[in-house]
Design a protein around this motif. Structure first.
Motif, PDB file in Angstrom:
ATOM      1  N   HIS A  70       0.829  -1.212   0.000  1.00  0.00           N
ATOM      2  CA  HIS A  70       0.000   0.000   0.000  1.00  0.00           C
ATOM      3  C   HIS A  70       0.863   1.262   0.000  1.00  0.00           C
ATOM      4  O   HIS A  70       0.496   2.269  -0.611  1.00  0.00           O
ATOM      5  N   ILE A  71       1.986   1.217   0.682  1.00  0.00           N
ATOM      6  CA  ILE A  71       2.892   2.369   0.674  1.00  0.00           C
ATOM      7  C   ILE A  71       3.377   2.638  -0.748  1.00  0.00           C
ATOM      8  O   ILE A  71       3.439   3.788  -1.196  1.00  0.00           O
ATOM      9  N   GLN A  72       3.707   1.580  -1.479  1.00  0.00           N
ATOM     10  CA  GLN A  72       4.138   1.745  -2.865  1.00  0.00           C
ATOM     11  C   GLN A  72       3.052   2.385  -3.719  1.00  0.00           C
ATOM     12  O   GLN A  72       3.331   3.238  -4.564  1.00  0.00           O
ATOM     13  N   GLN A  73       1.800   1.981  -3.507  1.00  0.00           N
ATOM     14  CA  GLN A  73       0.691   2.563  -4.262  1.00  0.00           C
ATOM     15  C   GLN A  73       0.548   4.053  -3.968  1.00  0.00           C
ATOM     16  O   GLN A  73       0.289   4.856  -4.867  1.00  0.00           O
ATOM     17  N   ILE A  74       0.724   4.432  -2.700  1.00  0.00           N
ATOM     18  CA  ILE A  74       0.634   5.845  -2.336  1.00  0.00           C
ATOM     19  C   ILE A  74       1.752   6.648  -2.996  1.00  0.00           C
ATOM     20  O   ILE A  74       1.531   7.752  -3.505  1.00  0.00           O
ATOM     21  N   ILE A  75       2.948   6.097  -2.993  1.00  0.00           N
ATOM     22  CA  ILE A  75       4.088   6.790  -3.602  1.00  0.00           C
ATOM     23  C   ILE A  75       3.849   7.000  -5.094  1.00  0.00           C
ATOM     24  O   ILE A  75       4.126   8.072  -5.643  1.00  0.00           O
ATOM     25  N   LEU A  76       3.318   5.984  -5.765  1.00  0.00           N
ATOM     26  CA  LEU A  76       3.014   6.119  -7.191  1.00  0.00           C
ATOM     27  C   LEU A  76       1.955   7.190  -7.426  1.00  0.00           C
ATOM     28  O   LEU A  76       2.052   7.982  -8.373  1.00  0.00           O
ATOM     29  N   TYR A  77       0.930   7.232  -6.562  1.00  0.00           N
ATOM     30  CA  TYR A  77      -0.082   8.277  -6.685  1.00  0.00           C
ATOM     31  C   TYR A  77       0.541   9.656  -6.506  1.00  0.00           C
ATOM     32  O   TYR A  77       0.284  10.576  -7.295  1.00  0.00           O
ATOM     33  N   LEU A  78       1.358   9.814  -5.467  1.00  0.00           N
ATOM     34  CA  LEU A  78       1.982  11.112  -5.217  1.00  0.00           C
ATOM     35  C   LEU A  78       2.870  11.525  -6.389  1.00  0.00           C
ATOM     36  O   LEU A  78       2.930  12.703  -6.754  1.00  0.00           O
ATOM     37  N   SER A  79       3.553  10.563  -6.979  1.00  0.00           N
ATOM     38  CA  SER A  79       4.382  10.852  -8.144  1.00  0.00           C
ATOM     39  C   SER A  79       3.531  11.386  -9.291  1.00  0.00           C
ATOM     40  O   SER A  79       3.855  12.411  -9.906  1.00  0.00           O
ATOM     41  N   ASP A  80       2.415  10.699  -9.588  1.00  0.00           N
ATOM     42  CA  ASP A  80       1.501  11.163 -10.648  1.00  0.00           C
ATOM     43  C   ASP A  80       0.945  12.545 -10.323  1.00  0.00           C
ATOM     44  O   ASP A  80       0.846  13.416 -11.192  1.00  0.00           O
ATOM     45  N   TYR A  81       0.591  12.745  -9.051  1.00  0.00           N
ATOM     46  CA  TYR A  81       0.002  14.020  -8.621  1.00  0.00           C
ATOM     47  C   TYR A  81       0.972  15.176  -8.842  1.00  0.00           C
ATOM     48  O   TYR A  81       0.620  16.188  -9.446  1.00  0.00           O
ATOM     49  N   PHE A  82       2.193  15.013  -8.368  1.00  0.00           N
ATOM     50  CA  PHE A  82       3.157  16.106  -8.480  1.00  0.00           C
ATOM     51  C   PHE A  82       3.610  16.334  -9.920  1.00  0.00           C
ATOM     52  O   PHE A  82       3.859  17.469 -10.326  1.00  0.00           O
ATOM     53  N   LEU A  83       3.700  15.259 -10.692  1.00  0.00           N
ATOM     54  CA  LEU A  83       4.019  15.427 -12.109  1.00  0.00           C
ATOM     55  C   LEU A  83       2.921  16.221 -12.813  1.00  0.00           C
ATOM     56  O   LEU A  83       3.190  17.083 -13.648  1.00  0.00           O
ATOM     57  N   TYR A  84       1.701  15.909 -12.481  1.00  0.00           N
ATOM     58  CA  TYR A  84       0.547  16.606 -13.075  1.00  0.00           C
ATOM     59  C   TYR A  84       0.562  18.086 -12.732  1.00  0.00           C
ATOM     60  O   TYR A  84       0.323  18.943 -13.572  1.00  0.00           O
ATOM     61  N   ILE A  85       0.883  18.385 -11.476  1.00  0.00           N
ATOM     62  CA  ILE A  85       0.857  19.779 -11.033  1.00  0.00           C
ATOM     63  C   ILE A  85       2.049  20.572 -11.549  1.00  0.00           C
ATOM     64  O   ILE A  85       1.905  21.678 -12.069  1.00  0.00           O
ATOM     65  N   PHE A  86       3.244  20.012 -11.435  1.00  0.00           N
ATOM     66  CA  PHE A  86       4.440  20.803 -11.675  1.00  0.00           C
ATOM     67  C   PHE A  86       5.025  20.683 -13.072  1.00  0.00           C
ATOM     68  O   PHE A  86       5.780  21.552 -13.504  1.00  0.00           O
ATOM     69  N   ARG A  87       4.682  19.634 -13.815  1.00  0.00           N
ATOM     70  CA  ARG A  87       5.229  19.502 -15.159  1.00  0.00           C
ATOM     71  C   ARG A  87       4.360  20.157 -16.215  1.00  0.00           C
ATOM     72  O   ARG A  87       4.777  20.324 -17.346  1.00  0.00           O
ATOM     73  N   SER A  88       3.133  20.477 -15.853  1.00  0.00           N
ATOM     74  CA  SER A  88       2.266  21.108 -16.833  1.00  0.00           C
ATOM     75  C   SER A  88       2.662  22.577 -16.966  1.00  0.00           C
ATOM     76  O   SER A  88       2.734  23.311 -15.988  1.00  0.00           O
ATOM     77  N   ASP A  89       2.927  23.012 -18.204  1.00  0.00           N
ATOM     78  CA  ASP A  89       3.259  24.415 -18.429  1.00  0.00           C
ATOM     79  C   ASP A  89       2.053  25.169 -18.982  1.00  0.00           C
ATOM     80  O   ASP A  89       2.171  26.236 -19.553  1.00  0.00           O
ATOM     81  N   LYS A  90       0.866  24.588 -18.781  1.00  0.00           N
ATOM     82  CA  LYS A  90      -0.347  25.198 -19.304  1.00  0.00           C
ATOM     83  C   LYS A  90      -1.317  25.484 -18.171  1.00  0.00           C
ATOM     84  O   LYS A  90      -1.333  24.785 -17.162  1.00  0.00           O
ATOM     85  N   ALA A  91      -2.146  26.500 -18.376  1.00  0.00           N
ATOM     86  CA  ALA A  91      -3.173  26.811 -17.388  1.00  0.00           C
ATOM     87  C   ALA A  91      -4.318  25.817 -17.474  1.00  0.00           C
ATOM     88  O   ALA A  91      -5.048  25.612 -16.510  1.00  0.00           O
ATOM     89  N   LEU A  92      -4.487  25.188 -18.641  1.00  0.00           N
ATOM     90  CA  LEU A  92      -5.519  24.172 -18.843  1.00  0.00           C
ATOM     91  C   LEU A  92      -4.853  22.863 -19.244  1.00  0.00           C
ATOM     92  O   LEU A  92      -3.852  22.864 -19.954  1.00  0.00           O
ATOM     93  N   GLU A  93      -5.420  21.761 -18.785  1.00  0.00           N
ATOM     94  CA  GLU A  93      -4.831  20.464 -19.085  1.00  0.00           C
ATOM     95  C   GLU A  93      -5.921  19.489 -19.509  1.00  0.00           C
ATOM     96  O   GLU A  93      -7.091  19.645 -19.127  1.00  0.00           O
ATOM     97  N   LEU A  94      -5.563  18.495 -20.314  1.00  0.00           N
ATOM     98  CA  LEU A  94      -6.531  17.496 -20.750  1.00  0.00           C
ATOM     99  C   LEU A  94      -7.144  16.790 -19.544  1.00  0.00           C
ATOM    100  O   LEU A  94      -6.423  16.366 -18.630  1.00  0.00           O
ATOM    101  N   PHE A  95      -8.475  16.626 -19.568  1.00  0.00           N
ATOM    102  CA  PHE A  95      -9.120  15.970 -18.437  1.00  0.00           C
ATOM    103  C   PHE A  95      -8.662  14.524 -18.283  1.00  0.00           C
ATOM    104  O   PHE A  95      -8.638  13.996 -17.174  1.00  0.00           O
ATOM    105  N   GLY A  96      -8.271  13.888 -19.384  1.00  0.00           N
ATOM    106  CA  GLY A  96      -7.768  12.520 -19.286  1.00  0.00           C
ATOM    107  C   GLY A  96      -6.627  12.395 -18.304  1.00  0.00           C
ATOM    108  O   GLY A  96      -6.497  11.377 -17.604  1.00  0.00           O
ATOM    109  N   LYS A  97      -5.775  13.417 -18.218  1.00  0.00           N
ATOM    110  CA  LYS A  97      -4.667  13.403 -17.258  1.00  0.00           C
ATOM    111  C   LYS A  97      -5.189  13.575 -15.831  1.00  0.00           C
ATOM    112  O   LYS A  97      -4.690  12.947 -14.895  1.00  0.00           O
ATOM    113  N   GLU A  98      -6.182  14.438 -15.666  1.00  0.00           N
ATOM    114  CA  GLU A  98      -6.767  14.622 -14.333  1.00  0.00           C
ATOM    115  C   GLU A  98      -7.471  13.347 -13.876  1.00  0.00           C
ATOM    116  O   GLU A  98      -7.424  12.998 -12.693  1.00  0.00           O
TER     117      GLU A  98
END
Length: 196
Positions: free
Chosen positions: A14-42
């Protein structure tokens, strides 16, 4: 807190699953250089958040997704829908009680509609009116700030045609409806490229 408690229980899976989620979350927030993002990513981040919440509240959360195919190619402000899911986990979900969450997305006649529905305790009419008034108010007093910010962001991107409406009924549950104008034909995204 969840990671700490799982580490005490030596629950590496379960810890591994949380880490993977956090990785996806932070990549989504900080790697996007756009004010709008595809909902598929969200959607990917939403699914991860639901899985983590189900670890925290085992047997207490079920979820269903009902999307028109076009919804995955609509651009939204990051975390727009995710924030409403967080709100349900924070204020509605309880240990020992099953809460069902439904997320719907429709694209029809150049209009996008998202509905985030839960079957929790719900609110009375007076409380619902207060939330909607606060949601559309220009002032901020520390209450319903997340919803108010979501409304402002939506209007900033999509203008007067965008809206968020809060509905609830005691003993039935709550629905948040997000609507905004959108033309997939004019949008410079993968869906448009496929149609050319």
């Amino acid at each position: 807190n969840l990671i700490y408690n799982l580490s005490k229980a030596n629950d590496a899976s379960h810890i591994q699953q949380i880490i993977l989620y956090l990785s996806d979350y932070f990549l989504y927030i900080f790697r996007s250089d756009k004010a709008l993002e595809l909902f598929g990513k969200e959607q990917k981040v939403i699914e991860g958040y639901i899985r983590i919440s189900q670890m925290r509240y085992p047997g207490c959360i079920s979820v269903s997704y009902e999307y028109d195919p076009e919804i995955m190619f609509v651009r939204v402000p990051p975390l727009l829908i995710h924030n409403f899911i967080e709100n349900i986990i924070k204020h509605v979900v309880k240990q020992g009680v099953l809460t069902h969450i439904t997320i719907m997305g429709q694209y029809d006649h150049k209009t996008v509609t998202f509905m985030i529905i839960d079957d929790g305790d719900g609110l009375d009419d007076v409380s619902v009116q207060a939330v909607n008034e606060k949601l559309h108010s220009a002032s901020i007093d520390g209450k319903n700030v997340g919803m108010s910010n979501a409304y402002r962001r939506l209007r900033a991107f999509y203008g007067d045609g965008a809206d968020i409406e809060f509905e609830s009924e005691r003993g039935i549950g709550t629905t948040v409806t997000v609507t905004f104008p959108y033309n997939l034909e004019d949008d410079d995204n993968e869906y448009s490229d496929c149609k050319r």
